[in-house]
Design an enzyme around this catalytic site. Structure first.
Site, PDB file in Angstrom:
ATOM      1  N   LYS A  42       0.812  -1.203   0.000  1.00  0.00           N
ATOM      2  CA  LYS A  42       0.000   0.000   0.000  1.00  0.00           C
ATOM      3  C   LYS A  42       0.852   1.263   0.000  1.00  0.00           C
ATOM      4  O   LYS A  42       0.383   2.347  -0.348  1.00  0.00           O
ATOM      5  CB  LYS A  42      -0.871   0.022   1.280  1.00  0.00           C
ATOM      6  N   GLY A  43       2.102   1.129   0.434  1.00  0.00           N
ATOM      7  CA  GLY A  43       2.913   2.299   0.788  1.00  0.00           C
ATOM      8  C   GLY A  43       3.078   3.350  -0.287  1.00  0.00           C
ATOM      9  O   GLY A  43       3.246   4.530   0.023  1.00  0.00           O
ATOM     10  N   GLU A  98       7.705   2.892  -5.783  1.00  0.00           N
ATOM     11  CA  GLU A  98       7.699   2.320  -4.435  1.00  0.00           C
ATOM     12  C   GLU A  98       7.985   3.421  -3.413  1.00  0.00           C
ATOM     13  O   GLU A  98       8.645   4.411  -3.722  1.00  0.00           O
ATOM     14  CB  GLU A  98       8.747   1.177  -4.384  1.00  0.00           C
ATOM     15  N   ASP A  99       7.494   3.223  -2.204  1.00  0.00           N
ATOM     16  CA  ASP A  99       7.709   4.235  -1.166  1.00  0.00           C
ATOM     17  C   ASP A  99       9.158   4.282  -0.689  1.00  0.00           C
ATOM     18  O   ASP A  99       9.737   5.350  -0.555  1.00  0.00           O
ATOM     19  CB  ASP A  99       6.751   4.001   0.021  1.00  0.00           C
ATOM     20  N   ASP A 102      14.801  -0.552   1.262  1.00  0.00           N
ATOM     21  CA  ASP A 102      15.469  -0.776   2.531  1.00  0.00           C
ATOM     22  C   ASP A 102      16.518  -1.881   2.326  1.00  0.00           C
ATOM     23  O   ASP A 102      17.623  -1.608   1.884  1.00  0.00           O
ATOM     24  CB  ASP A 102      14.374  -1.139   3.539  1.00  0.00           C
ATOM     25  N   LYS A 130      17.124   3.885   1.879  1.00  0.00           N
ATOM     26  CA  LYS A 130      18.000   3.674   3.053  1.00  0.00           C
ATOM     27  C   LYS A 130      19.162   2.808   2.598  1.00  0.00           C
ATOM     28  O   LYS A 130      19.174   1.600   2.837  1.00  0.00           O
ATOM     29  CB  LYS A 130      17.237   2.936   4.153  1.00  0.00           C
ATOM     30  N   PHE A 151      13.418   4.369  11.200  1.00  0.00           N
ATOM     31  CA  PHE A 151      12.117   3.911  10.741  1.00  0.00           C
ATOM     32  C   PHE A 151      11.219   5.129  10.561  1.00  0.00           C
ATOM     33  O   PHE A 151      11.008   5.893  11.497  1.00  0.00           O
ATOM     34  CB  PHE A 151      11.487   2.905  11.711  1.00  0.00           C
ATOM     35  N   ASP A 158       3.754   3.349   6.704  1.00  0.00           N
ATOM     36  CA  ASP A 158       3.062   3.041   7.954  1.00  0.00           C
ATOM     37  C   ASP A 158       3.969   2.410   8.993  1.00  0.00           C
ATOM     38  O   ASP A 158       5.044   1.912   8.695  1.00  0.00           O
ATOM     39  CB  ASP A 158       1.927   2.049   7.678  1.00  0.00           C
ATOM     40  N   ARG A 164      -0.103   6.486   7.849  1.00  0.00           N
ATOM     41  CA  ARG A 164       0.046   6.688   6.397  1.00  0.00           C
ATOM     42  C   ARG A 164      -0.441   8.071   5.971  1.00  0.00           C
ATOM     43  O   ARG A 164       0.005   8.624   4.973  1.00  0.00           O
ATOM     44  CB  ARG A 164      -0.764   5.637   5.626  1.00  0.00           C
TER      45      ARG A 164
HETATM   46  P1  IMP Z   1      12.902  -4.051   1.555  1.00  0.00           P
HETATM   47  O1  IMP Z   1      12.420  -5.289   0.891  1.00  0.00           O
HETATM   48  O2  IMP Z   1      13.630  -4.338   2.827  1.00  0.00           O
HETATM   49  O3  IMP Z   1      13.667  -3.119   0.653  1.00  0.00           O
HETATM   50  O4  IMP Z   1      11.638  -3.346   2.127  1.00  0.00           O
HETATM   51  C1  IMP Z   1      10.835  -2.503   1.516  1.00  0.00           C
HETATM   52  C2  IMP Z   1       9.532  -2.435   2.282  1.00  0.00           C
HETATM   53  O5  IMP Z   1       9.729  -2.422   3.710  1.00  0.00           O
HETATM   54  C3  IMP Z   1       8.871  -1.140   1.951  1.00  0.00           C
HETATM   55  O6  IMP Z   1       8.003  -1.309   0.877  1.00  0.00           O
HETATM   56  C4  IMP Z   1       8.143  -0.797   3.220  1.00  0.00           C
HETATM   57  O7  IMP Z   1       6.871  -1.386   3.198  1.00  0.00           O
HETATM   58  C5  IMP Z   1       8.921  -1.438   4.320  1.00  0.00           C
HETATM   59  N1  IMP Z   1       9.772  -0.456   5.025  1.00  0.00           N
HETATM   60  C6  IMP Z   1      11.123  -0.428   5.052  1.00  0.00           C
HETATM   61  N2  IMP Z   1      11.575   0.589   5.791  1.00  0.00           N
HETATM   62  C7  IMP Z   1      10.475   1.244   6.232  1.00  0.00           C
HETATM   63  C8  IMP Z   1      10.284   2.412   7.055  1.00  0.00           C
HETATM   64  O8  IMP Z   1      11.212   3.074   7.536  1.00  0.00           O
HETATM   65  N3  IMP Z   1       8.991   2.775   7.284  1.00  0.00           N
HETATM   66  C9  IMP Z   1       7.929   2.098   6.783  1.00  0.00           C
HETATM   67  N4  IMP Z   1       8.062   1.004   6.014  1.00  0.00           N
HETATM   68  C10 IMP Z   1       9.324   0.580   5.742  1.00  0.00           C
HETATM   69 MG    MG Z   2       5.883  -1.158   0.997  1.00  0.00          MG
END
Ligand code: IMP
Ligand code: MG
Length: 174
Positions: A42-43, A98-99, A102, A130, A151, A158, A164
């Site tokens: 949803k982000g 994408e939001d 990470d 990040k 975070f 969220d 959100r």
């Molecule tokens: P990745 O697979 O670790 O790159 O994660 C990406 C997903 O983790 C994003 O789409 C977010 O939903 C969630 N996420 C990672 N860091 C944060 C944060 O600081 N706040 C909120 N959601 C996060």
């Molecule tokens: Mg997400």
């Protein structure tokens, strides 16, 4: 659930300015093409809504929803598509929105899955990055802001489905 303390990391005015710059960069790269923009639910929904309204090229939109096993603030290794896109992308120019990136696991997974469908091009636009948290190498083509390992919530992001709606990007203080 108690309200958590929050501190503004990126204020709405700065978000708005950066979204315009991102849209201009994307427009320059896709001018004359018909883009398919795919948001990850949803982000990404708020960022994507702002971004496509600043884009001056025509685009179609679709959404994908992904689930990763594991809860809380850390994503785990295994990811699956729980709602697929409904638009054929073979031979099309596709931009994933994408939001935040990470660990890089989510976007690496989705990029690999969508590449199997033979789009003409496939790029990724993330609002936040990040970089220091990567578990696997991943570089987005368009990045709104690089942020440190905090975070963050707001602007679509969220914490346990809360926050959100906040207009700014905020850091949660424990
Ligand atoms: P990745 O697979 O670790 O790159 O994660 C990406 C997903 O983790 C994003 O789409 C977010 O939903 C969630 N996420 C990672 N860091 C944060 C944060 O600081 N706040 C909120 N959601 C996060
Ligand atoms: Mg997400």
């Amino acid at each position: 659930m108690g309200e958590k303390k929050k501190e503004i990391l990126i204020a709405k005015a700065d978000i708005d300015k950066r979204v315009v710059e991102l849209a201009e960069a994307i427009f320059r790269d896709y001018e004359g093409k018909e883009l398919i923009v795919i948001g990850i639910l949803k982000g990404a929904f708020i960022f994507m809504a702002d971004l496509i309204r600043q884009l001056r090229c025509p685009c179609k939109v679709d959404f994908v929803r992904l689930a990763s096993y594991g809860t809380g603030t850390v994503s785990s290794g295994s990811i699956m598509i729980t709602k697929d896109i409904e638009t054929p992308i073979k031979g099309k120019d596709v931009l994933i929105v994408e939001d935040i990136v990470d660990t890089g696991l989510t976007l690496s997974f989705l990029v690999a899955r969508l590449k199997e469908r033979d789009p003409r091009s496939l790029k990724v636009c993330v609002f936040l990055d990040k970089k220091e948290r990567r578990k696997i190498p991943f570089g987005a083509d368009y990045v709104g802001f690089d942020i440190p390992d905090h975070f963050v919530v707001g602007y679509g992001l969220d914490f346990n489905e809360m926050y959100r709606f906040l207009p700014d990007i905020c850091v949660i203080k424990e």
